[in-house]
Design an enzyme around this catalytic site. Structure first.
Site, PDB file in Angstrom:
ATOM      1  N   TRP A 198     -21.947  21.636  19.930  1.00 18.54           N
ATOM      2  CA  TRP A 198     -21.997  22.642  20.962  1.00 18.54           C
ATOM      3  C   TRP A 198     -21.398  21.959  22.188  1.00 18.54           C
ATOM      4  O   TRP A 198     -21.980  21.027  22.731  1.00 18.54           O
ATOM      5  CB  TRP A 198     -23.440  23.057  21.210  1.00 18.54           C
ATOM      6  CG  TRP A 198     -23.582  24.212  22.151  1.00 18.54           C
ATOM      7  CD1 TRP A 198     -23.376  25.538  21.870  1.00 18.54           C
ATOM      8  CD2 TRP A 198     -24.001  24.167  23.523  1.00 18.54           C
ATOM      9  NE1 TRP A 198     -23.619  26.309  22.982  1.00 18.54           N
ATOM     10  CE2 TRP A 198     -24.006  25.489  24.005  1.00 18.54           C
ATOM     11  CE3 TRP A 198     -24.350  23.133  24.392  1.00 18.54           C
ATOM     12  CZ2 TRP A 198     -24.354  25.807  25.306  1.00 18.54           C
ATOM     13  CZ3 TRP A 198     -24.696  23.442  25.694  1.00 18.54           C
ATOM     14  CH2 TRP A 198     -24.707  24.781  26.144  1.00 18.54           C
ATOM     15  N   GLU A 253     -37.840  41.455  25.749  1.00 17.66           N
ATOM     16  CA  GLU A 253     -37.398  40.816  24.510  1.00 17.66           C
ATOM     17  C   GLU A 253     -36.378  41.684  23.766  1.00 17.66           C
ATOM     18  O   GLU A 253     -35.390  41.173  23.220  1.00 17.66           O
ATOM     19  CB  GLU A 253     -38.630  40.511  23.638  1.00 17.66           C
ATOM     20  CG  GLU A 253     -38.350  39.868  22.301  1.00 17.66           C
ATOM     21  CD  GLU A 253     -37.591  38.546  22.372  1.00 17.66           C
ATOM     22  OE1 GLU A 253     -37.391  38.001  23.462  1.00 17.66           O
ATOM     23  OE2 GLU A 253     -37.157  38.082  21.305  1.00 17.66           O
ATOM     24  N   LYS A 282     -32.612  40.344  22.873  1.00 20.33           N
ATOM     25  CA  LYS A 282     -32.067  40.334  21.504  1.00 20.33           C
ATOM     26  C   LYS A 282     -30.732  41.055  21.459  1.00 20.33           C
ATOM     27  O   LYS A 282     -29.780  40.570  20.881  1.00 20.33           O
ATOM     28  CB  LYS A 282     -33.022  41.021  20.513  1.00 20.33           C
ATOM     29  CG  LYS A 282     -34.269  40.289  20.129  1.00 20.33           C
ATOM     30  CD  LYS A 282     -34.078  39.066  19.270  1.00 20.33           C
ATOM     31  CE  LYS A 282     -33.858  37.830  20.079  1.00 20.33           C
ATOM     32  NZ  LYS A 282     -34.894  37.079  20.582  1.00 20.33           N
ATOM     33  N   HIS A 286     -36.951  52.572  41.752  1.00 25.44           N
ATOM     34  CA  HIS A 286     -36.680  51.736  42.930  1.00 25.44           C
ATOM     35  C   HIS A 286     -35.270  51.146  42.902  1.00 25.44           C
ATOM     36  O   HIS A 286     -35.000  50.169  43.590  1.00 25.44           O
ATOM     37  CB  HIS A 286     -37.731  50.630  43.030  1.00 25.44           C
ATOM     38  CG  HIS A 286     -39.117  51.171  43.201  1.00 25.44           C
ATOM     39  ND1 HIS A 286     -39.515  51.836  44.341  1.00 25.44           N
ATOM     40  CD2 HIS A 286     -40.174  51.199  42.356  1.00 25.44           C
ATOM     41  CE1 HIS A 286     -40.775  52.232  44.208  1.00 25.44           C
ATOM     42  NE2 HIS A 286     -41.198  51.854  42.995  1.00 25.44           N
ATOM     43  N   ASN A 329     -25.878  13.515  19.870  1.00 20.53           N
ATOM     44  CA  ASN A 329     -26.403  14.771  20.422  1.00 20.53           C
ATOM     45  C   ASN A 329     -27.062  14.439  21.743  1.00 20.53           C
ATOM     46  O   ASN A 329     -27.985  13.617  21.781  1.00 20.53           O
ATOM     47  CB  ASN A 329     -27.434  15.382  19.462  1.00 20.53           C
ATOM     48  CG  ASN A 329     -28.225  16.501  20.120  1.00 20.53           C
ATOM     49  OD1 ASN A 329     -27.717  17.213  20.965  1.00 20.53           O
ATOM     50  ND2 ASN A 329     -29.484  16.646  19.739  1.00 20.53           N
TER      51      ASN A 329
HETATM   52  C1  F6R Z   1     -33.465  33.874  22.161  1.00 20.79           C
HETATM   53  C2  F6R Z   1     -33.735  32.462  21.948  1.00 20.79           C
HETATM   54  C3  F6R Z   1     -33.871  31.595  23.137  1.00 20.79           C
HETATM   55  C4  F6R Z   1     -35.059  30.633  22.949  1.00 20.79           C
HETATM   56  C5  F6R Z   1     -35.131  29.644  24.119  1.00 20.79           C
HETATM   57  C6  F6R Z   1     -36.330  28.718  23.993  1.00 20.79           C
HETATM   58  O1  F6R Z   1     -33.398  34.566  20.961  1.00 20.79           O
HETATM   59  O2  F6R Z   1     -33.842  32.007  20.842  1.00 20.79           O
HETATM   60  O3  F6R Z   1     -34.023  32.336  24.294  1.00 20.79           O
HETATM   61  O4  F6R Z   1     -36.229  31.382  22.867  1.00 20.79           O
HETATM   62  O5  F6R Z   1     -33.956  28.887  24.138  1.00 20.79           O
HETATM   63  O6  F6R Z   1     -36.284  27.996  22.807  1.00 20.79           O
HETATM   64  P1  F6R Z   1     -37.586  27.271  22.279  1.00 20.79           P
HETATM   65  O7  F6R Z   1     -38.570  28.318  21.900  1.00 20.79           O
HETATM   66  O8  F6R Z   1     -37.125  26.462  21.100  1.00 20.79           O
HETATM   67  O9  F6R Z   1     -38.096  26.422  23.402  1.00 20.79           O
END
Ligand code: F6R
Length: 620
Positions: free
Chosen positions: A75, A493, A497, A516, A99
């Site tokens: 990444w 959420e 998504k 508002h 990484n």
């Molecule tokens: C959205 C998603 C991210 C993670 C966020 C936290 O679908 O996957 O928003 O929720 O990066 O990741 P964790 O839970 O691994 O700390």
């Protein structure tokens, strides 16, 4: 955020295990991939793009057989996605995968250039990771041509003292043909102990075909694996013994199992996740969270809970505020982890600090958590990955029983987190005297009902119904998700998504706030998904829905069969079984996940690997 894997077989070719490991780690980044094998000339193959692109390169230009190797999926942070920036990076006789981020890479680059009396032309990439390889070359000094194992370990530990930032490294040296060296600081790294050899990887999912026995490395540690040995050292190169943990996850749990996408598989696993987490969390006599390491007397004395999280986990946290305040009568504040750590937060010994994270490796969450711990708060966590950095920092952890979550868009981890918060609320409520045994029993009953009701929402006709609605509206340019009370975090959420996997602009909003400002956006191009099941604010939400309808917006209602007003007002209705208002979010999030999935499918998006994103965000 990049995935690394290293293989040390006793015999046979490491190539298959390296590529299989990369496929499991691809959720961590898919800008480029690469592999190097410990054979004559340290052959490597690299490709911009996905693991499939790397495999195509290897098919055209096969690698020799070798039992030891390292691999990487990227990444991009420093340096554009391109083959020249793909790992493994090589400097002189050192080859490595990385990484993390070498924060002082500019200073280290200058140091290397001065020490080796070279100039800028030394570099073949724009990455900080290549500087890591060069730094090791510098630290090897006169031994760089033909170092001993001790020379390598010495060089690694000295380089670790100079490097600032996060790293998990797997390293090969041309002259040491029998081992993979490693080091870690703030980026996850596990050692896998197998029968056919030993391994390192960014997470256990990469190695499930090889072993279920893992050692979780900690910050500041380095060492090596050979095919029959694993040696770990602390910062001062003192040998240390770490326990071997045998995990229950199997290789199938990290595979698609016949589904076209991990996301779909993971959506449909949710009833089982809730079932497993419930089962694992309730002891004899309805004892809640029997393994939670903080006694009730102590839990009862805290004056506040501060919850830290990011993304989807933050939405679980926002719902947690409703659940914990209602059940346990304790004030709860919720904060973006990335914001909390850079202000002067008011936190101290009177506070429980609760971090929620699927991976347990999110840099922002860990950073904020450390700030709160330093200020004296008692750290507790909800996490899906045993042995993760978050679990190690915590005094008590609720482990969600989700199994590996591979789809970049988090789904089953969210429901696992919601359930864990419910259980924590029951445990705290009992400890603080706000819930008696009967109340706890009644609420556990509601959770069990919800778990069975979830079955009606996955697969079959329920899935097909949402798919049809998604197809109908897939090309609308703007979505609002509206809810009030505990439905509001679910609205957030649903919007997250949709935007992350289908690239449609979507916002989650408290329904009452529309008037508002955002009401100005309503037009025939807008789809408004309204959560309007049983709740004390049902009638208010109806009013908010009416406001959208009269201005030409399209309304999709998520409701139950009793809600005739909502049903008649909406353009489309998605039914969820009628349940208690506090457990209802466990149900209503499922159609929203499906909606995002099917809109993305209709728009031809890459569902499990959305653009620009990666799972497990281990950089700030
Ligand atoms: C959205 C998603 C991210 C993670 C966020 C936290 O679908 O996957 O928003 O929720 O990066 O990741 P964790 O839970 O691994 O700390």
């Amino acid at each position: 955020m990049c995935g690394i894997v290293g293989v040390c077989y006793s015999s046979g070719s490491a190539e298959h295990a390296l590529i299989a490991g990369l496929r499991s780690l691809e959720y961590r980044g898919y800008d480029s991939a690469g592999v190097a094998l410990h054979a004559e000339g340290m052959p490597r193959r690299r490709a911009e793009g996905r693991v499939d692109d790397l495999v195509a390169v290897i098919d055209r230009d096969p690698l020799p057989e070798a039992r030891i190797g390292i691999a990487h999926t990227r990444w991009a942070t420093h340096g554009v996605p391109a083959e020249r920036n793909a790992h493994p990076h090589r400097f002189d006789r050192v080859t490595l995968v990385h990484n993390g981020i070498l924060e002082n890479h500019d200073a280290m680059r200058t140091l290397v250039e001065n020490e080796l009396r070279t100039n800028g032309s030394t570099w073949s990439s724009e990455t900080d990771s290549e500087v890591w390889a060069a730094l090791l070359r510098v630290e090897l000094g006169n031994a760089s041509e033909n170092p001993t194992v001790d020379d390598m370990l010495g060089a690694i530990s000295r380089a670790m003292l100079r490097a600032r930032g996060s790293y998990a490294l797997a390293i090969l040296h041309d002259a040491i043909p029998d081992r993979v060296f490693f080091a870690r600081h703030e980026s996850p790294l596990v050692v896998g102990i197998g029968e056919s050899g030993n391994f390192v990887a960014s997470d256990v999912a990469a190695l499930l075909e090889e072993t279920r026995d893992f050692v979780y490395l900690q910050d500041g540690q380095c060492g090596f694996v050979t095919s029959d040995e694993c040696a770990i050292f602390d910062e001062t190169l003192q040998p240390i013994e770490l326990p071997i943990d045998t995990i229950e996850w199997d290789a199938e749990s990290a595979e698609k199992g016949g589904y076209p996408h991990f996301m779909l598989k993971e959506i449909e696993e949710q009833p089982h996740v809730v079932g497993r987490t419930l089962q694992a969390s309730i002891g004899s006599g309805n004892q809640i969270l029997p393994d939670f390491a903080i006694p009730d007397e102590e839990l009862a004395r805290y004056g506040r809970i501060i919850i830290l999280a990011c993304g989807t986990a933050l939405h679980a946290a926002r719902l947690g505020k409703y659940l914990l305040e209602e059940a346990a009568g304790i004030p709860v504040t919720v904060d973006f982890a990335s914001e909390f750590r850079y202000r002067s937060p008011m936190v101290g010994q009177n506070d429980l600090i609760l971090a929620i994270s699927q991976s347990g490796e999110t840099a922002d969450t860990l950073g904020a958590y450390r700030v709160a711990i330093d200020k004296g708060a008692r750290p507790i966590a909800i996490c899906n990955v045993r042995g993760s950095s978050l679990c190690r920092l915590s005094n008590a952890t609720i482990l969600t029983q989700c199994g590996p979550e591979i789809g970049v868009a988090s789904t089953k981890a969210f429901t696992g987190q919601l359930l864990a918060i419910h259980l924590l609320a029951l445990r705290l409520g009992r400890a603080r005297g706000t819930l008696d045994d009967r109340a706890v029993e009644a609420r556990l009953g509601q959770l069990r009902i919800a778990r069975h009701a979830m079955e009606q929402l996955v697969g079959g006709a329920a899935r097909d119904h949402v798919a049809r609605i998604a197809t109908q509206f897939a090309h609308k340019p703007i979505y609002f998700f509206l809810g009030r009370g505990p439905d509001y975090p679910i609205a957030l959420e649903g919007a997250l998504k949709l935007k992350e996997i289908s690239y449609v602009h979507a916002e989650g909003y408290p329904a009452g706030e529309m008037k508002h400002g955002p009401l100005a956006l309503v037009s025939k191009d807008m789809v408004c998904v309204v959560l309007c099941g049983d709740s004390p604010t049902y009638e208010k939400v109806l009013g908010n829905m009416q406001e959208v309808k009269t201005r030409g917006g399209t309304v999709v209602a998520i409701t139950n069969e009793d809600k005739s007003e909502a049903i008649s007002m909406a353009d489309e209705v998605i039914f969820v079984p009628k349940t208690d208002a506090f457990v209802a979010p466990l149900l209503s999030v499922i159609p929203l996940q499906y909606l995002a999935y099917f809109v993305a499918l209709e728009r031809g998006c890459d569902i499990d690997k959305p653009r620009n994103l990666a799972k497990s965000v281990t950089v700030e």
